[in-house]
Scaffold this motif. Structure first.
Motif, mmCIF file in Angstrom:
data_model
loop_
_atom_site.group_PDB
_atom_site.id
_atom_site.type_symbol
_atom_site.label_atom_id
_atom_site.label_comp_id
_atom_site.label_asym_id
_atom_site.label_seq_id
_atom_site.Cartn_x
_atom_site.Cartn_y
_atom_site.Cartn_z
ATOM 1 N N THR A 97 36.356 51.593 45.504
ATOM 2 C CA THR A 97 37.523 51.162 45.770
ATOM 3 C C THR A 97 38.236 50.714 44.325
ATOM 4 O OG1 THR A 97 36.900 48.743 45.688
ATOM 5 C CG2 THR A 97 36.906 49.822 47.898
ATOM 6 N N GLY A 98 37.468 50.879 43.298
ATOM 7 C CA GLY A 98 38.133 50.476 41.987
ATOM 8 C C GLY A 98 38.121 48.908 41.845
ATOM 9 N N GLY A 99 38.041 48.294 42.928
ATOM 10 C CA GLY A 99 37.972 46.806 42.845
ATOM 11 C C GLY A 99 36.623 46.156 42.270
ATOM 12 N N PRO A 100 36.340 44.788 42.309
ATOM 13 C CA PRO A 100 35.253 44.331 42.172
ATOM 14 C C PRO A 100 34.114 44.431 42.924
ATOM 15 C CG PRO A 100 36.675 42.542 42.696
ATOM 16 C CD PRO A 100 37.380 43.885 42.777
ATOM 17 N N LEU B 188 28.210 46.471 47.566
ATOM 18 C CA LEU B 188 28.234 45.368 48.247
ATOM 19 C C LEU B 188 29.000 45.448 49.594
ATOM 20 C CD1 LEU B 188 28.615 42.597 45.736
ATOM 21 C CD2 LEU B 188 26.453 44.002 45.961
ATOM 22 N N VAL B 189 29.870 46.205 49.943
ATOM 23 C CA VAL B 189 30.812 46.176 51.058
ATOM 24 C C VAL B 189 30.936 47.843 51.242
ATOM 25 C CG1 VAL B 189 32.984 45.926 52.253
ATOM 26 C CG2 VAL B 189 32.023 44.179 50.626
ATOM 27 N N PHE C 87 37.565 40.318 50.696
ATOM 28 C CA PHE C 87 36.034 40.298 50.288
ATOM 29 C C PHE C 87 35.862 39.668 48.809
ATOM 30 C CE2 PHE C 87 36.101 43.434 53.852
ATOM 31 C CZ PHE C 87 35.211 42.972 54.468
ATOM 32 N N LEU C 88 35.002 38.711 48.503
ATOM 33 C CA LEU C 88 34.608 38.026 47.063
ATOM 34 C C LEU C 88 33.183 38.778 46.736
ATOM 35 C CD1 LEU C 88 35.996 34.582 47.689
ATOM 36 C CD2 LEU C 88 37.132 36.559 46.305
ATOM 37 N N ASN C 89 33.192 39.121 45.531
ATOM 38 C CA ASN C 89 32.018 39.143 45.001
ATOM 39 C C ASN C 89 31.321 37.939 44.344
ATOM 40 O OD1 ASN C 89 29.832 40.168 42.891
ATOM 41 N ND2 ASN C 89 31.047 41.954 42.734
ATOM 42 N N MET C 90 30.421 37.618 45.048
ATOM 43 C CA MET C 90 29.578 36.199 44.732
ATOM 44 C C MET C 90 28.788 36.462 43.555
ATOM 45 S SD MET C 90 31.566 34.323 46.495
ATOM 46 C CE MET C 90 30.885 32.728 46.560
ATOM 47 N N TYR C 91 28.332 37.568 43.401
ATOM 48 C CA TYR C 91 27.533 37.826 42.055
ATOM 49 C C TYR C 91 28.515 37.444 40.812
ATOM 50 C CZ TYR C 91 23.734 40.675 44.183
ATOM 51 O OH TYR C 91 22.880 41.158 45.044
ATOM 52 N N LEU C 92 29.624 38.113 40.775
ATOM 53 C CA LEU C 92 30.600 37.889 39.464
ATOM 54 C C LEU C 92 31.105 36.450 39.615
ATOM 55 C CD1 LEU C 92 32.610 41.299 39.788
ATOM 56 C CD2 LEU C 92 30.711 40.762 38.352
ATOM 57 N N ALA C 93 31.583 35.943 40.801
ATOM 58 C CA ALA C 93 31.978 34.559 40.674
ATOM 59 C C ALA C 93 30.781 33.672 39.948
ATOM 60 C CB ALA C 93 32.170 34.314 42.137
ATOM 61 N N GLU D 13 41.809 36.163 42.412
ATOM 62 C CA GLU D 13 41.790 37.375 42.846
ATOM 63 C C GLU D 13 40.941 38.457 42.033
ATOM 64 O OE1 GLU D 13 43.582 38.729 45.784
ATOM 65 O OE2 GLU D 13 43.606 36.559 46.129
ATOM 66 N N ARG D 14 40.458 38.159 40.825
ATOM 67 C CA ARG D 14 39.888 39.043 40.157
ATOM 68 C C ARG D 14 38.503 39.241 40.749
ATOM 69 N NH1 ARG D 14 37.072 36.102 35.290
ATOM 70 N NH2 ARG D 14 37.064 33.884 36.079
ATOM 71 N N PHE D 15 37.909 38.707 41.774
ATOM 72 C CA PHE D 15 36.515 38.962 42.355
ATOM 73 C C PHE D 15 36.973 39.361 43.900
ATOM 74 C CE2 PHE D 15 35.800 34.637 40.073
ATOM 75 C CZ PHE D 15 35.361 35.308 38.967
ATOM 76 N N ALA D 16 38.253 39.572 44.231
ATOM 77 C CA ALA D 16 38.415 40.045 45.731
ATOM 78 C C ALA D 16 38.872 41.412 45.926
ATOM 79 C CB ALA D 16 39.429 39.117 46.222
#
Length: 292
Positions: free
Chosen positions: A9-12, A42-43, A144-150, A243-246
């Motif tokens: 997606t280009g997102g996190p 992850l997704v 969706f949130l990347n909880m690794y990065l968080a 938003e940087r994790f989403a």
């Protein structure tokens, strides 16, 4: 197999899987590539699918044993949901549709808070798969949130503050805040019913650490006063929901989206209650939560 390709997606987090028709058998070789892509992104989104509940269950079961659907809120009549009798224990209906004044699926049309699916259970699902049958023209998007990065981006003081800590995950309410059948309202968060999990969990496959917050309402961190717990949770949630994790999914009919429930949180935007939205979801039995 040569036609399948993965488009991030280009997102996190998140990626599209192209060239796979889930209404047809998925070979072992293609499935291994799907597993690799899921581990990396992850997704995963499979667009343009046309599948029934039996096919959804069969594909989901490639990832592990199917988990039973969660306890419904008091105003849902799942008997009128048009799910086949052999699927009612395994296919959860997410719907804004009503028949005879009764909801035929859960979670309505309102906003859903950030959450981890069924984390109130001692062993939460490892994965969730959500298939779009009807969608409104606007709204109802899923974040969706990347909880690794968080976790990895946590300030040092917050990392120290949560080391070795555990948290209650509320079983009494769903992600829309509705009281589940058989539960009563709890005023003291220290008495919240639900499983207790570490705030940092170790992913059993990747061996990476991820924040494991579940959902904000009803949460309580053991060993702290209520005031200290609330302050620490507020700081963690303010950090995590940046938003940087989403990444957000805008639904189309035929989208099947799956996510790793062990390292991803999600939420839903509200939409017009007069619009129809119908999703079918499966969950995959997980593993005991390992402290990170």
């Amino acid at each position: 197999m040569s036609e399948m390709w993965i488009q991030p997606t280009g997102g996190p987090l998140g990626a599209d899987v192209h060239g796979v028709d889930l209404s047809r058998p998925v070979s072992d070789a293609v499935f291994r590539r799907i597993l690799d892509a899921w581990s990396e992104h992850l997704v995963l989104r499979f667009s343009g699918q046309r599948i029934d509940d039996a096919t959804l269950m069969k594909f989901s079961a490639r990832f592990g044993e199917l988990d039973r659907v969660p306890i419904a809120s008091a105003d849902v009549d799942s008997a009128d949901s048009d799910v086949a009798p052999e699927a009612v224990d395994w296919v959860n209906v997410i719907s804004s549709i009503k028949k005879n004044g009764k909801a035929v699926g859960g979670l309505g049309s309102y906003e859903l808070v950030w959450h981890t699916d069924m984390s109130y259970n001692p062993v939460p699902p490892r994965a969730s798969l959500l298939y779009a049958l009807e969608v409104p023209p606007d709204g109802g998007n899923t974040g969706f949130l990347n909880m690794y990065l968080a976790y990895e981006a946590l300030p040092a003081d917050l990392k120290r503050a949560i080391e070795g800590r555990t948290c209650i995950h509320d079983a009494s309410r769903n992600s829309a805040g509705e009281l589940r059948q058989g539960f009563q309202r709890t005023l003291d968060v220290r008495q919240t019913p639900g499983a207790v999990h570490p705030l940092v969990r170790l992913h059993p496959m990747s061996k990476r650490k991820a924040l494991f917050l579940g959902r904000r309402p009803g949460a309580y961190i053991h060993g702290l006063s209520v005031e200290e717990s609330e302050a620490l949770l507020d700081a963690l949630w303010e950090h995590t929901t940046q938003e940087r994790f989403a990444w957000y999914q805008k639904w189309r009919i035929g989208d099947l989206v799956m996510w790793d429930n062990r390292c991803v949180m999600h939420r839903r935007d509200a939409f017009d209650e007069t619009m129809r939205r119908l999703m079918h979801r499966t969950q995959i039995v997980g593993e005991p939560v390992l402290a990170g």
